[in-house]
Design a protein around this motif. Structure first.
Motif, PDB file in Angstrom:
ATOM      1  N   ARG A   1       0.808  -1.224   0.000  1.00 45.65           N
ATOM      2  CA  ARG A   1       0.000   0.000   0.000  1.00 45.65           C
ATOM      3  C   ARG A   1       0.841   1.275   0.000  1.00 45.65           C
ATOM      4  O   ARG A   1       0.357   2.327  -0.382  1.00 45.65           O
ATOM      5  CB  ARG A   1      -0.935   0.018   1.210  1.00 45.65           C
ATOM      6  CG  ARG A   1      -2.015  -1.025   1.132  1.00 45.65           C
ATOM      7  CD  ARG A   1      -2.921  -0.908   2.355  1.00 45.65           C
ATOM      8  NE  ARG A   1      -4.001  -1.846   2.269  1.00 45.65           N
ATOM      9  CZ  ARG A   1      -5.149  -1.615   1.648  1.00 45.65           C
ATOM     10  NH1 ARG A   1      -5.369  -0.465   1.088  1.00 45.65           N
ATOM     11  NH2 ARG A   1      -6.081  -2.530   1.606  1.00 45.65           N
ATOM     12  N   THR A   2       2.082   1.172   0.466  1.00 44.20           N
ATOM     13  CA  THR A   2       2.932   2.360   0.575  1.00 44.20           C
ATOM     14  C   THR A   2       4.349   2.049   0.080  1.00 44.20           C
ATOM     15  O   THR A   2       4.749   0.885   0.000  1.00 44.20           O
ATOM     16  CB  THR A   2       3.043   2.830   2.040  1.00 44.20           C
ATOM     17  OG1 THR A   2       3.738   1.826   2.801  1.00 44.20           O
ATOM     18  CG2 THR A   2       1.676   3.109   2.659  1.00 44.20           C
ATOM     19  N   ILE A   3       5.102   3.090  -0.195  1.00 46.13           N
ATOM     20  CA  ILE A   3       6.499   2.911  -0.594  1.00 46.13           C
ATOM     21  C   ILE A   3       7.305   2.349   0.578  1.00 46.13           C
ATOM     22  O   ILE A   3       8.218   1.544   0.377  1.00 46.13           O
ATOM     23  CB  ILE A   3       7.098   4.238  -1.126  1.00 46.13           C
ATOM     24  CG1 ILE A   3       6.395   4.628  -2.428  1.00 46.13           C
ATOM     25  CG2 ILE A   3       8.600   4.134  -1.329  1.00 46.13           C
ATOM     26  CD1 ILE A   3       6.474   3.587  -3.547  1.00 46.13           C
ATOM     27  N   LYS A   4       6.975   2.729   1.792  1.00 46.55           N
ATOM     28  CA  LYS A   4       7.650   2.162   2.968  1.00 46.55           C
ATOM     29  C   LYS A   4       7.494   0.634   2.978  1.00 46.55           C
ATOM     30  O   LYS A   4       8.453  -0.096   3.212  1.00 46.55           O
ATOM     31  CB  LYS A   4       7.071   2.763   4.253  1.00 46.55           C
ATOM     32  CG  LYS A   4       7.691   2.204   5.513  1.00 46.55           C
ATOM     33  CD  LYS A   4       7.065   2.791   6.757  1.00 46.55           C
ATOM     34  CE  LYS A   4       7.660   2.142   7.994  1.00 46.55           C
ATOM     35  NZ  LYS A   4       7.008   2.584   9.215  1.00 46.55           N
ATOM     36  N   GLN A   5       6.279   0.154   2.697  1.00 48.23           N
ATOM     37  CA  GLN A   5       6.049  -1.289   2.642  1.00 48.23           C
ATOM     38  C   GLN A   5       6.822  -1.920   1.476  1.00 48.23           C
ATOM     39  O   GLN A   5       7.339  -3.033   1.598  1.00 48.23           O
ATOM     40  CB  GLN A   5       4.558  -1.594   2.507  1.00 48.23           C
ATOM     41  CG  GLN A   5       3.760  -1.297   3.751  1.00 48.23           C
ATOM     42  CD  GLN A   5       2.273  -1.515   3.549  1.00 48.23           C
ATOM     43  OE1 GLN A   5       1.788  -1.700   2.431  1.00 48.23           O
ATOM     44  NE2 GLN A   5       1.527  -1.479   4.647  1.00 48.23           N
ATOM     45  N   LEU A   6       6.925  -1.206   0.365  1.00 49.91           N
ATOM     46  CA  LEU A   6       7.686  -1.718  -0.778  1.00 49.91           C
ATOM     47  C   LEU A   6       9.154  -1.886  -0.400  1.00 49.91           C
ATOM     48  O   LEU A   6       9.782  -2.896  -0.745  1.00 49.91           O
ATOM     49  CB  LEU A   6       7.547  -0.793  -1.986  1.00 49.91           C
ATOM     50  CG  LEU A   6       8.327  -1.246  -3.217  1.00 49.91           C
ATOM     51  CD1 LEU A   6       7.762  -2.540  -3.782  1.00 49.91           C
ATOM     52  CD2 LEU A   6       8.344  -0.158  -4.273  1.00 49.91           C
ATOM     53  N   LYS A   7       9.699  -0.913   0.308  1.00 53.52           N
ATOM     54  CA  LYS A   7      11.093  -1.013   0.744  1.00 53.52           C
ATOM     55  C   LYS A   7      11.282  -2.213   1.674  1.00 53.52           C
ATOM     56  O   LYS A   7      12.300  -2.907   1.602  1.00 53.52           O
ATOM     57  CB  LYS A   7      11.528   0.287   1.419  1.00 53.52           C
ATOM     58  CG  LYS A   7      11.678   1.437   0.432  1.00 53.52           C
ATOM     59  CD  LYS A   7      12.031   2.731   1.140  1.00 53.52           C
ATOM     60  CE  LYS A   7      12.161   3.883   0.158  1.00 53.52           C
ATOM     61  NZ  LYS A   7      12.459   5.162   0.831  1.00 53.52           N
TER      62      LYS A   7
END
Length: 159
Positions: free
Chosen positions: A128-134
């Motif tokens: 859902r977020t770029i933080k989660q992607l990282k």
């Protein structure tokens, strides 16, 4: 231009690819920067096979309110994740989610079952977020390390 498929999404072309949202563009950039080779919406699988019904089914017609026989084929259900790629022999699936539509939870369950049957050595992320992607990028790298070590250990034991 409003994206009718994704609520509040802004489509954008980047690297010659037509993305449906800015989150997808950002995710693509992060995946490329991490050394992955992501494919955008190129993997499509049938998670439930359609059929030609034999049991009569009647429902209200579109133009007339009388019941009419629906004897046409029931279409298959397909699922196309946002990103797929292979990393160190692991099939990685990444689905980016902003607003969840009414069909996605069912398709997600069907796809997870499909992966269990056909891609048991794969890994699936719902982001859902770029933080989660990282976080997912780190998980993929660590998963690949342990996967490779386990394969090497199994080969050594087989000798």
């Amino acid at each position: 231009m409003e994206n009718k498929k994704i609520k509040n999404a802004t489509p954008k072309v980047y690297d010659g690819i037509k993305f449906k949202s800015l989150l997808e563009v950002s995710a693509y950039k992060h995946l490329k920067a991490a050394g992955f080779n992501p494919n955008y919406e190129q993997f499509k699988c049938t998670v439930w096979e359609g059929f030609k019904p034999k049991v009569p089914f009647y429902k209200e017609g579109e133009k007339i309110k009388d019941l009419i026989l629906q004897d046409d084929k029931v279409r298959s259900t397909t699922y196309t994740p946002d990103f797929t790629f292979v990393y160190k022999n692991i099939f990685v699936v990444i689905e980016l989610k902003g607003h969840i539509n009414d069909t996605y939870p069912i398709k997600r369950k069907l796809f997870r079952k499909w992966m269990e049957l056909y891609l048991p050595e794969g890994i699936f992320f719902e982001i859902r977020t770029i933080k989660q992607l990282k976080q997912a990028i780190k998980i993929i790298e660590n998963y690949a390390k342990s996967y490779t070590q386990n394969k090497e250990s199994s080969k050594a034991l087989a000798r």
